[in-house]
Design an enzyme around this catalytic site. Structure first.
Site, PDB file in Angstrom:
ATOM      1  CB  CYS A 192     -16.894  11.447  35.459  1.00 61.39           C
ATOM      2  SG  CYS A 192     -15.866  11.722  36.896  1.00 61.39           S
ATOM      3  CG  ASP A 193     -17.105   8.566  32.678  1.00 57.01           C
ATOM      4  OD1 ASP A 193     -17.199   9.701  32.177  1.00 57.01           O
ATOM      5  OD2 ASP A 193     -16.015   8.054  32.969  1.00 57.01           O
TER       6      ASP A 193
ATOM      7  CB  CYS B 127     -14.895   8.979  37.589  1.00 61.30           C
ATOM      8  SG  CYS B 127     -15.836  10.351  38.297  1.00 61.30           S
TER       9      CYS B 127
END
Ligand code: FAD
Ligand code: NAP
Length: 313
Positions: free
Chosen positions: A139-140, A136
């Site tokens: 997200c990261d 992701c």
């Protein structure tokens, strides 16, 4: 004592399919309960711009899903933050157990559990998940400011993630097992124009390399798919974007599946082999897998559930 909740229609999943089913079911006055699952809002909450959902020229995925949730709630859906852990399809009403301990009994069920990211299946990938290996980018991505990273895959997700990651990374290597991408042409154009992205064709990742102390990725060993030659690419992050598999755990032993686990529905319908159980969205769709097609199937499922319930009465 665990609580028992009864509903005429239990909608499992809070992606575009689940929320659209909820809007239609609520407007049909069948008072749906929707259980959101581990990922409220579904896959689109893991992306940034969505440019192909009609009526929004450009909207962030999480915002689009907030709007869908708001819409479903405003129409009268009860939305519950819970996870369904098993369903007994032999009983009528159906009985669904949940993570919270609440038991949901339902005259009909709409399955909209969508799909989840696939992984390469390497031991080293598993070992460094959360320590440099991710599925992701939204997200990261932030953790890779000024660093070199690799993205694996050749579909829309891989290309979008590679593009997004150039906001942070100094260099993005897109590793693909062929020399042709399957992503949309507009995304390919953006990819090829981006000076920070370098495609590496005909390569597969053999191993994720890293340190234990402190734990983190340092590179990947890749192999040429034709010559077998290997090389190491230095990187601090590995983003796996090789597609999604249907989230069929609740039903794979009960309902027919095909094409790698997608739930089979009747032609031009969301009806499954169990009367009163309908399936919509990426859980059933091996072909289109889009937000708008999932929403369309959610609509179909709610209309079919409504008809089913009317026939029972
Ligand atoms: P999902 O969105 O997969 O949602 C599934 C839901 O089921 C989740 O809420 C989950 O919590 C819930 N669930 C699962 N198991 C349980 C359980 N046991 N109990 C309760 N709930 C459960 N499509 C586009 O059209 N345009 C795009 O720009 C686009 N971008 C994308 C970017 C990325 C990074 C990804 C991964 C996908 C993208 N897609 C895009 C595809 C799109 O996200 C999917 O087609 C769509 O989200 C599928 O919707 P769905 O409702 O079937 O399921
Ligand atoms: P996908 O279209 O199935 O593509 C997966 C990619 O990963 C393919 O290029 C495939 O290679 C590669 N791959 C698969 N298994 C692999 C393995 N074991 N090792 C190495 N490479 C592997 O998946 P996706 O990109 O996640 O897209 C899923 C769905 O969501 C699609 O329908 C897509 O259109 C949709 N989506 C849409 C948008 C958008 O509209 N903007 C954005 C994201 C996703 P091959 O090409 O060789 O098969």
């Amino acid at each position: 004592m665990s609580e028992t909740r009864h509903t005429k229609v239990l909608i499992i999943g809070s992606g575009p399919a689940g929320y659209t089913a909820a809007v239609y079911a609520a407007r049909a006055m069948i008072e749906p309960i929707l259980v959101q699952g581990l990922e409220p809002g579904g896959q689109l909450t893991t992306t940034t711009e969505v440019e192909n959902y009609p009526s929004f020229i450009d909207i962030q995925g999480p915002e689009l899903m907030m709007k869908m949730e708001e819409h479903a709630r405003a129409m009268g859906t009860e939305i519950i933050g819970d996870i369904i852990t098993s369903i007994d399809f032999d009983q009528r009403p159906f009985v669904a157990q949940s993570d919270s301990g609440t038991v949901y009994t339902a005259d009909s069920i709409i399955l909209a559990t969508g799909a989840r990211a696939k992984w390469l299946g390497l031991e080293s990938e598993e070992a460094f998940k959360g320590f440099g290996v991710s599925a992701c980018a939204t997200c990261d991505g932030f953790f890779y400011r000024g660093k070199e990273i690799v993205v694996i895959g050749g579909g829309n997700t891989a290309v979008e993630e590679a593009l997004f990651l150039t906001n942070f990374a100094s260099k993005v290597t897109l590793i693909h097992r062929r020399d042709e991408l399957r992503s949309e042409k507009i995304l390919q154009d953006r990819l090829f124009k981006n000076p920070k992205i370098e495609p590496l064709w005909f390569h597969e990742v053999e191993e994720v390399l890293g340190d234990e102390n402190p734990k983190g990725v340092t590179g990947v060993r890749v192999k040429h798919t034709k010559t077998g030659e290997t090389q190491v690419i230095d990187c601090a992050g590995v983003f796996v974007a090789i597609g999604h598999a249907p989230a069929n755990e609740l039903v794979k032993d009960v309902l027919d599946t095909h094409m790698g686990g997608y739930v089979v529905t009747q032609p031009d319908s969301t009806a499954t082999s169990i009367p009163g159980v309908f399936a919509a969205g990426d859980l059933t769709d091996h072909k289109y897998r889009q937000a708008v097609t999932s929403a369309g199937m959610g609509c179909m499922a709610a209309l079919e559930a409504e008809r089913f319930l009317a026939e029972q009465e």
